[in-house]
Design an enzyme around this catalytic site. Structure first.
Site, PDB file in Angstrom:
ATOM      1  N   ASP A  42       0.844  -1.194   0.000  1.00 35.43           N
ATOM      2  CA  ASP A  42       0.000   0.000   0.000  1.00 35.43           C
ATOM      3  C   ASP A  42       0.876   1.240   0.000  1.00 35.43           C
ATOM      4  O   ASP A  42       2.048   1.195   0.400  1.00 35.43           O
ATOM      5  CB  ASP A  42      -0.960  -0.002   1.194  1.00 35.43           C
ATOM      6  CG  ASP A  42      -0.247   0.253   2.516  1.00 35.43           C
ATOM      7  OD1 ASP A  42       0.684  -0.527   2.832  1.00 35.43           O
ATOM      8  OD2 ASP A  42      -0.595   1.213   3.224  1.00 35.43           O
ATOM      9  N   GLU A  46      -0.059  -0.475   5.798  1.00 40.56           N
ATOM     10  CA  GLU A  46       0.946   0.127   6.679  1.00 40.56           C
ATOM     11  C   GLU A  46       0.818   1.635   6.704  1.00 40.56           C
ATOM     12  O   GLU A  46       0.925   2.268   7.768  1.00 40.56           O
ATOM     13  CB  GLU A  46       2.343  -0.280   6.215  1.00 40.56           C
ATOM     14  CG  GLU A  46       3.454   0.052   7.211  1.00 40.56           C
ATOM     15  CD  GLU A  46       4.014   1.466   7.051  1.00 40.56           C
ATOM     16  OE1 GLU A  46       4.677   1.943   7.982  1.00 40.56           O
ATOM     17  OE2 GLU A  46       3.767   2.090   5.997  1.00 40.56           O
TER      18      GLU A  46
END
Length: 458
Positions: A96, A160
């Site tokens: 991500d 994250e």
């Protein structure tokens, strides 16, 4: 310096594989994998997760799974068993990415990997899709030169950057899944290109949203200004109170006098890396390394208020801000956030109504730099970087999973490396990665895995 036959073989394999790695990184960067459905479709993250899973399968991982984590995102897990008696190493990265901010401000499209001036530009190129490729290149080099000498677990996180704790909660519920002798976090970087670096500590973080209310509704500033309490002005006063005269934290109970004992960070180097304008002073006191890695910091990262274009002459009834708090090892993130919240409420002027909501948080982390894995990594980096010695630094940012794994596996050794050098501009417009750093860090990781295996069986 002369290279060992092993180093030469691994380096040659990585160099030959770099064009393929560029194509793969371009494919991975093309996914708009911001783990926030308010900004980008969740399908983008799912497609990125499937890409990573397929890449692990292509490397011969017999076990590859997509983990549905409690925050609604997916992490990718793979397990490649090692030779009998070999240690197990967990390799971490995340797919991500941060939002691209103003896409029009990018020199080239943020989700299109573009080569320019010797660097590859694109959101996630360094943080941390490049880390995924670093792990893959290291494993490929070992596989082509006698095989991977350790057991390998790979975990590639899907949220994250959002700090929503999905993988941390999953790991706590499945404590056996990520157990390893060494945890190699591929989400930090070198202090600058050409200087191999291990990160030994991470500041933790807490994100707070403060809302100020003073009126039932906005008022005409001519008719009511001067007597009506302005919520935006109240918020500005409250935010200013968080800082002392030097710009350092001024929150009661939040210690701001720690010192850093590792590699230093000269003032002029920091000014150049940060792009500080001529005549503008740095904030805080003490050495730069102390301020970045051993002390808390408070940053206002967003304010909800009328933009200049289109603003009306109004006294504001409400105002809101978001604050990022970073805390060094030894400070509990939630407790520090509560101190900041209490400070804001105590400094609200004019009886303004204040609510403070604490959102995502991550705990700080301190690695043991005397562990055997550090010796193997120092040797690997020295060879991969032609004799340059490894620097040991801290990182002002946080990787929430690291502290969680440290609690789950207290006997594991932790190393943090990555591709984010000073020019990478992670989290900002025109993020980039140096292909030279990708190449050398992949070689360093492959050498490390080999030498660590040898050190545990010697």
């Amino acid at each position: 310096m002369p290279h060992s036959p092993q180093h030469a073989a691994l380096a040659g394999t990585v160099a030959a594989a770099l064009p393929t790695a560029r194509r793969e990184l371009a494919e991975l960067v093309a996914f708009r994998s911001v783990a926030d459905p308010r900004q980008f479709p969740p399908e983008e993250c799912r497609a990125a997760a499937e890409w990573v899973a397929d890449a692990l399968r292509a490397e011969g991982f017999p076990e590859v799974r997509l983990l549905d984590t409690p925050d609604g995102t997916q992490s990718v897990f793979g397990h490649l068993p090692g030779p009998a008696g070999a240690p197990t190493v967990l390799l971490y990265a995340h797919y991500d990415v941060q939002p691209p901010l103003d896409e029009a401000a990018w020199t080239s499209p943020p989700f299109e990997l573009t080569e320019r001036d010797g660097r590859w530009y694109g959101r996630g190129a360094a943080d941390c899709k490049g880390g995924v490729l670093m792990h893959l290149l290291a494993l490929r080099a070992l596989a082509a030169n006698g095989g991977v000498p350790v057991g390998v677990k790979v975990i590639v996180e899907g949220s994250e950057e959002q700090g929503t704790s999905g993988l941390e909660e999953y790991a706590q519920a499945h404590p056996e899944l990520l157990a390893a002798d060494v945890v190699l976090i591929g989400d930090t970087g070198n202090v600058r290109a050409g200087q191999p670096t291990v990160t030994a500590s991470l500041r933790g973080m807490a994100v707070l949203t403060v809302r100020v209310e003073t009126l039932a509704g906005n008022l005409h500033s001519g008719a009511f200004g001067g007597a009506a309490p302005d919520a935006l002005a109240a918020l500005v006063r409250m935010l200013d109170s968080l800082y002392d005269a030097d710009g350092g934290p001024a929150v009661n109970g939040l210690a701001a006098d720690g010192s850093w004992s590792g590699t230093g960070y000269p003032d002029e180097a920091f000014r150049a890396d940060a792009g500080v304008l001529d005549g503008v002073s740095l904030i805080g006191s003490g050495a730069v390394a102390d301020r970045l890695w051993a002390r808390p910091s408070i940053t206002v990262i967003g304010i909800d208020c009328p933009p200049v274009v289109g603003a009306t002459p109004s006294v504001q009834a409400t105002a809101r801000a978001q604050i990022a708090l970073r805390v060094p090892p030894g400070v509990e993130a939630k407790t520090a956030g509560e101190l900041v919240g209490a400070h804001l409420r105590a400094h609200a002027p004019w009886g303004a109504r204040v609510t403070v909501e604490q959102q995502g948080e991550g705990q700080p982390f301190q690695a043991d730099v005397t562990s055997p894995a550090y010796a193997s990594m120092a040797s690997a980096m020295r060879d991969a970087y032609d004799g340059t010695e490894m620097a040991v630094v801290g990182q002002g940012g946080s990787i929430p999973l690291t502290a969680t794994l440290g609690g789950l596996y207290p006997d594991a050794e932790f190393l943090m490396i990555g591709l984010s050098d000073a020019a990478a501009r992670i989290h900002a417009v025109d993020e980039s990665v140096s292909p030279d750093e990708l190449e050398r860090m992949s070689v360093a990781e492959a050498l490390f895995l080999s030498r660590y295996a040898q050190s545990t069986t010697a």
